[in-house]
Design an enzyme around this catalytic site. Structure first.
Site, PDB file in Angstrom:
ATOM      1  CG  ASP A 124      -2.122  -0.842   1.264  1.00  0.00           C
ATOM      2  OD1 ASP A 124      -2.097  -1.755   0.283  1.00  0.00           O
ATOM      3  OD2 ASP A 124      -2.944  -0.707   2.066  1.00  0.00           O
ATOM      4  CG  HIS A 133       1.756  -8.798   0.642  1.00  0.00           C
ATOM      5  ND1 HIS A 133       1.372 -10.200   0.925  1.00  0.00           N
ATOM      6  CD2 HIS A 133       1.701  -7.783   1.493  1.00  0.00           C
ATOM      7  CE1 HIS A 133       0.941  -9.653   2.032  1.00  0.00           C
ATOM      8  NE2 HIS A 133       1.164  -8.571   2.485  1.00  0.00           N
ATOM      9  CB  SER A 164      10.892   3.371   4.607  1.00  0.00           C
ATOM     10  OG  SER A 164      11.701   4.137   3.929  1.00  0.00           O
TER      11      SER A 164
END
Length: 289
Positions: free
Chosen positions: A92, A149, A254
């Site tokens: 995200d 992921h 980050s």
């Protein structure tokens, strides 16, 4: 650049990055109820964190701040793109930059680029398969889901811990700190995939207390020296991760950078700098030969 921005950039060079990050990491692991409940509630309110998609919605149920920050999501909260051969967005956040790797350099922001080889720890041999390839940089903001992921299914070949500074990562530092991502502490993960070699680089920043991977656990902070871990040796059982599987996580966040070899992927036309993205969305498709 405004006076405020100049002051901020100057502070980045003067602050004790690692000491601050360790102190904040200590606080983030504190289990004292009076402390962690207040910290989590303040953070969720300050950054408007949507807890409806979290497996555990109750803020007070988390044992410490880091458990909240690296919270798991409910099943189905991040459906995976179904386009044939889709390369998934790893996290995200927002696209910082994406595009071609030109002359061994990666675009950072207007007027700034950084060395591909330096990003990978200064190893020209590791960088060679990605020369002329493509990159995507995803910035994870404080409110985002902070697990990273797999964009494609892959077999882990090598992991490199690269010590470095811990400059803050945001638009101001990207535009004013040269070679930002090749200077910050980072973990380089190299995979063999159906699209050839792929690298996922987890870049630390100020107050990023640690980076974890699912196969090695805590990777930072060890001794601050470059260290390489090989996983393609005969004595080791192969580590294979499926597309969309968790790769690692930031304990405080980050940036994730994904690298592909030449003529392997074509980025989604709808994506550009500052585009909001979610893990599992289509980042790219296989390039037609």
């Amino acid at each position: 650049m405004s006076f405020k921005d100049r002051l901020f950039i100057c502070s980045q060079y003067l602050l004790p990055h690692h000491l601050l990050s360790r102190l904040i990491g200590f606080a983030a692991d504190c289990r004292a109820t009076w402390f962690k409940d207040r910290l989590i509630a303040w953070f969720a309110r300050r950054y408007q964190v949507d807890m409806r998609e979290a497996q555990v919605e109750d803020l007070q149920a988390y044992e410490h701040f880091n458990a909240f920050f690296t919270r798991a999501l409910k099943d189905g909260a991040r459906p995976l793109a179904q386009e044939p051969g889709a390369v998934l967005c790893p996290a995200d956040g927002a696209i910082s930059q994406l595009g071609p790797i030109e002359h061994g350099r990666i675009f950072q922001a207007k007027g700034h680029s950084y060395s591909l080889a330096e990003l990978l720890g200064g190893d020209a041999e590791l960088a060679a398969p990605f020369m002329g390839g493509d990159f995507a940089t995803v910035y994870l903001s404080p409110r985002d889901y902070h697990r990273v992921h797999m964009p494609l299914a892959g077999t882990l070949r090598e992991m490199v811990y690269v010590p470095g500074r811990l400059f803050s990562v945001n638009q101001t530092t990207a535009e004013n700190v040269p070679e930002l991502f090749a200077r910050n502490e980072r973990v380089v993960c190299l995979f063999d995939t159906e699209r050839g070699p792929m690298a996922v680089v987890l870049v630390g920043a100020m107050i990023v207390a640690s980076i974890e991977t699912v196969w090695a656990g805590l990777v930072t902070p060890p001794k601050r020296e470059l260290k390489t871990f090989r996983y393609d040796e005969a004595a080791r059982a192969p580590i294979r991760l499926e597309k969309g599987a968790e790769l690692g996580r930031f304990k405080l966040g980050s940036t994730a950078i994904v690298l592909f070899g030449p003529q392997q992927v074509a980025f989604n036309d709808g994506l550009g700098a500052a585009s909001p993205v979610r893990m599992g969305e289509c980042l790219a498709l296989p390039k037609q030969s």
